[in-house]
Design a protein around this motif. Structure first.
Motif, short mmCIF file in Angstrom:
data_model
loop_
_atom_site.label_atom_id
_atom_site.label_comp_id
_atom_site.label_asym_id
_atom_site.label_seq_id
_atom_site.Cartn_x
_atom_site.Cartn_y
_atom_site.Cartn_z
N ARG A 106 99.19 -85.03 50.83
CA ARG A 106 98.01 -85.89 50.72
C ARG A 106 96.93 -85.12 49.97
O ARG A 106 96.76 -83.92 50.17
CB ARG A 106 97.51 -86.29 52.11
N THR A 107 96.22 -85.84 49.12
CA THR A 107 95.17 -85.22 48.27
C THR A 107 95.69 -83.96 47.60
O THR A 107 95.08 -82.89 47.70
CB THR A 107 93.89 -84.92 49.08
N ALA A 108 96.82 -84.09 46.92
CA ALA A 108 97.45 -82.94 46.27
C ALA A 108 96.66 -82.50 45.04
O ALA A 108 96.17 -83.32 44.27
CB ALA A 108 98.88 -83.29 45.87
N ARG A 109 96.56 -81.18 44.88
CA ARG A 109 95.87 -80.58 43.72
C ARG A 109 96.81 -79.57 43.06
O ARG A 109 97.34 -78.70 43.73
CB ARG A 109 94.59 -79.87 44.17
N PRO A 110 97.02 -79.68 41.75
CA PRO A 110 97.92 -78.74 41.08
C PRO A 110 97.31 -77.36 40.95
O PRO A 110 96.09 -77.20 40.90
CB PRO A 110 98.12 -79.37 39.70
N PHE A 111 98.17 -76.34 40.92
CA PHE A 111 97.71 -74.98 40.68
C PHE A 111 98.82 -74.24 39.95
O PHE A 111 99.96 -74.71 39.85
CB PHE A 111 97.37 -74.25 41.99
N GLY A 112 98.50 -73.09 39.42
CA GLY A 112 99.50 -72.27 38.76
C GLY A 112 98.98 -70.86 38.56
O GLY A 112 97.77 -70.62 38.64
N GLY A 113 99.87 -69.95 38.32
CA GLY A 113 99.48 -68.57 38.10
C GLY A 113 100.62 -67.77 37.52
O GLY A 113 101.77 -68.23 37.50
N VAL A 114 100.32 -66.59 37.01
CA VAL A 114 101.33 -65.74 36.41
C VAL A 114 101.20 -64.32 36.94
O VAL A 114 100.17 -63.93 37.49
CB VAL A 114 101.22 -65.73 34.87
N GLY A 115 102.24 -63.54 36.74
CA GLY A 115 102.22 -62.13 37.10
C GLY A 115 103.21 -61.38 36.25
O GLY A 115 103.90 -61.96 35.42
N ASN A 116 103.26 -60.08 36.43
CA ASN A 116 104.25 -59.29 35.71
C ASN A 116 104.87 -58.23 36.61
O ASN A 116 104.26 -57.79 37.58
CB ASN A 116 103.69 -58.67 34.43
N TYR A 117 106.12 -57.90 36.31
CA TYR A 117 106.79 -56.82 37.01
C TYR A 117 107.50 -55.96 35.96
O TYR A 117 107.76 -56.40 34.83
CB TYR A 117 107.81 -57.34 38.02
N GLY A 118 107.82 -54.76 36.34
CA GLY A 118 108.54 -53.86 35.44
C GLY A 118 108.29 -52.43 35.85
O GLY A 118 107.42 -52.15 36.68
N HIS A 152 97.86 -54.36 37.22
CA HIS A 152 97.51 -53.78 35.93
C HIS A 152 98.34 -52.52 35.65
O HIS A 152 98.63 -52.20 34.49
CB HIS A 152 96.02 -53.44 35.87
N ALA A 153 98.72 -51.83 36.70
CA ALA A 153 99.56 -50.65 36.55
C ALA A 153 101.04 -50.99 36.59
O ALA A 153 101.89 -50.12 36.38
CB ALA A 153 99.24 -49.65 37.66
N GLY A 154 101.38 -52.27 36.88
CA GLY A 154 102.78 -52.67 37.00
C GLY A 154 103.32 -52.56 38.40
O GLY A 154 104.54 -52.60 38.61
N PHE A 155 102.44 -52.43 39.41
CA PHE A 155 102.88 -52.30 40.79
C PHE A 155 103.17 -53.69 41.35
O PHE A 155 102.26 -54.43 41.71
CB PHE A 155 101.83 -51.59 41.64
N GLN A 156 104.43 -54.05 41.40
CA GLN A 156 104.84 -55.39 41.80
C GLN A 156 106.26 -55.33 42.34
O GLN A 156 107.06 -54.50 41.92
CB GLN A 156 104.76 -56.33 40.59
N ASP A 157 106.56 -56.21 43.30
CA ASP A 157 107.92 -56.34 43.81
C ASP A 157 108.71 -57.22 42.85
O ASP A 157 108.43 -58.41 42.73
CB ASP A 157 107.89 -56.94 45.21
N ALA A 158 109.68 -56.65 42.16
CA ALA A 158 110.42 -57.40 41.15
C ALA A 158 111.35 -58.44 41.75
O ALA A 158 111.70 -59.41 41.08
CB ALA A 158 111.24 -56.43 40.29
N LEU A 159 111.76 -58.28 43.00
CA LEU A 159 112.71 -59.21 43.58
C LEU A 159 112.06 -60.55 43.90
O LEU A 159 112.55 -61.60 43.51
CB LEU A 159 113.34 -58.62 44.85
N ALA A 160 110.94 -60.53 44.60
CA ALA A 160 110.34 -61.78 45.08
C ALA A 160 108.90 -61.99 44.64
O ALA A 160 108.32 -63.02 44.92
CB ALA A 160 110.42 -61.84 46.61
N GLY A 161 108.32 -61.00 43.96
CA GLY A 161 106.94 -61.16 43.50
C GLY A 161 105.91 -61.00 44.60
O GLY A 161 104.78 -61.46 44.46
N PHE A 162 106.27 -60.32 45.69
CA PHE A 162 105.31 -60.04 46.77
C PHE A 162 104.57 -58.75 46.41
O PHE A 162 104.98 -57.66 46.80
CB PHE A 162 106.03 -59.87 48.11
#
Length: 383
Positions: free
Chosen positions: A215-227, A243-253
């Motif tokens: 109900r009252t749905a609102r679209p959103f989106g975003g991007v990230g990077n891993y490596g 910014h330093a590339g600190f990211q979980d490549a498997l699930a993006g957590f």
């Protein structure tokens, strides 16, 4: 001390520095802290380490004053739509909201920083600073995309995820509902131009299999990077978070990595210790293992993923998930292949070594080939 960027990594660093008696100024180019997000639910993971993530934050002097809900049960669907109930004795992750609203993670960190004496300057797009500075300006480019909806609902609270290439190529789709609010999205690791198609399939899937009511749905989106991270320090600047590339490549957590890197940067400044040594010891093993996990996830297909979920559903899932992030012989063997498999054209303006071959840089290849990617604007897309 100057911190550029008021995301979780930058604010965590500022809080630790200020509570140690340092004068800290945080520069944020947007008009609001958390403006990249819109109140969407995200997971602050707690399975990759024996220490609960909230206890880890508390040890650094960061209070969980943001809205958070411990999640120990997730309903997962594999690529053949089979249902698996994933449970754990301790929280797998904490459901938090991101954005500039009340009780979000971003707003809570801002309030703690200001209460500690940090000066936060909004609409201040500082690109350089004299002397030492911490840079926490988010992802350089994108190789992860999430698109979805925020909504109100009468559904009961619950957490659902589907790991199917039909909904999210090499990624996963998720539905998170808490207290009459919900987030539904597809998290893509490839085929970004078809995001509308995959999102429509995600909505249809959760409507059928989880009773999705928006109900009252609102679209959103975003991007990230891993490596593979290249470096944590460059010309007197300490790089933290995505910014330093600190990211979980498997699930993006990536929030836990971001917060931890901010704390480590503060420690290095206060103690005079080497920041690169700190993050390489604390973050790099799990990041490399995650990159290997990403290749394994992409290659095993629906049959392999189904077997994995059956194992997770057979007992306490948290120790089994934690094992995925511990350095292993298989991870070391997979890592060089995974690094090449996940590579996309990226140019890192902070890299001064033309021979660098890390995923985040590839400067030499771009410069030598004259590839168009080297002329791309390095700022991430925003939605």
């Amino acid at each position: 001390m100057t911190v550029i960027g008021a995301g979780p990594a930058g604010l965590a660093c500022a809080i630790v520095l200020a509570r140690a008696g340092q004068r800290v100024i945080v520069h944020e180019r947007r008009r609001r802290v958390g403006a990249r997000f819109h109140g969407d639910f995200q997971g602050l993971e707690s399975w990759s380490d024996d220490i609960d993530v909230l206890d880890e934050l508390a040890s650094a002097g960061i209070r969980p004053s943001f809205e958070h809900h411990a999640i120990s049960h997730v309903t997962a669907f594999d690529g053949r739509d089979a249902r698996h109930e994933i449970r754990a004795e301790k929280p797998l992750y904490y459901l938090v909201r991101r954005g500039s609203g009340t009780d979000t993670l971003d707003q809570a960190l801002l309030e703690q920083a200001q209460a500690s004496g940090v000066e936060v300057r909004l609409s201040s797009p500082l690109k350089s600073a004299p002397g030492l500075a911490v840079v926490a300006t988010g992802p350089v480019l994108a190789n992860i995309m999430a698109v979805g909806y925020l909504f109100e609902t009468a559904m009961p609270d619950g957490q659902w995820a589907c790991f199917s290439d039909r909904l999210a190529p090499d990624g996963y789709a998720y539905l998170l509902v808490q207290g009459g609010r919900g987030t539904v999205a597809t998290c893509l690791f490839r085929e970004f131009t078809r995001n509308d198609e995959f999102l429509a399939r995600t909505i249809a899937f959760f409507t059928e299999h989880a009773g999705l009511d928006m109900r009252t749905a609102r679209p959103f989106g975003g991007v990230g990077n891993y490596g593979p991270p290249c470096r944590g320090e460059h010309e007197g600047r300490l790089l933290v978070g995505e910014h330093a590339g600190f990211q979980d490549a498997l699930a993006g957590f990536g929030m836990r990595y971001a917060l931890r890197s901010g704390v480590l940067a503060a420690r290095s400044l206060l103690e005079g210790s080497d920041y690169d040594s700190l993050w390489r010891r604390s973050l790099l093993p799990a990041i490399r293992q995650g990159i290997g996990n990403r290749l394994l996830y992409a290659k095993v297909g629906d049959r392999g993923r189904r077997a994995m979920f059956r194992r997770l559903a057979a007992g306490d899932a948290r120790p089994m998930l934690a094992k995925l992030y511990r350095p292993s012989l298989l991870g070391r063997v997979l890592y060089p292949f995974a690094r090449r498999h996940g590579r996309i054209p990226q140019h890192d303006p902070d890299c001064c070594d033309n021979a660098c071959t890390c995923l985040r840089c590839l400067c030499g290849r771009h410069i030598n080939s004259g590839a168009a990617a080297s002329r791309q604007d390095p700022r991430p897309l925003e939605f």
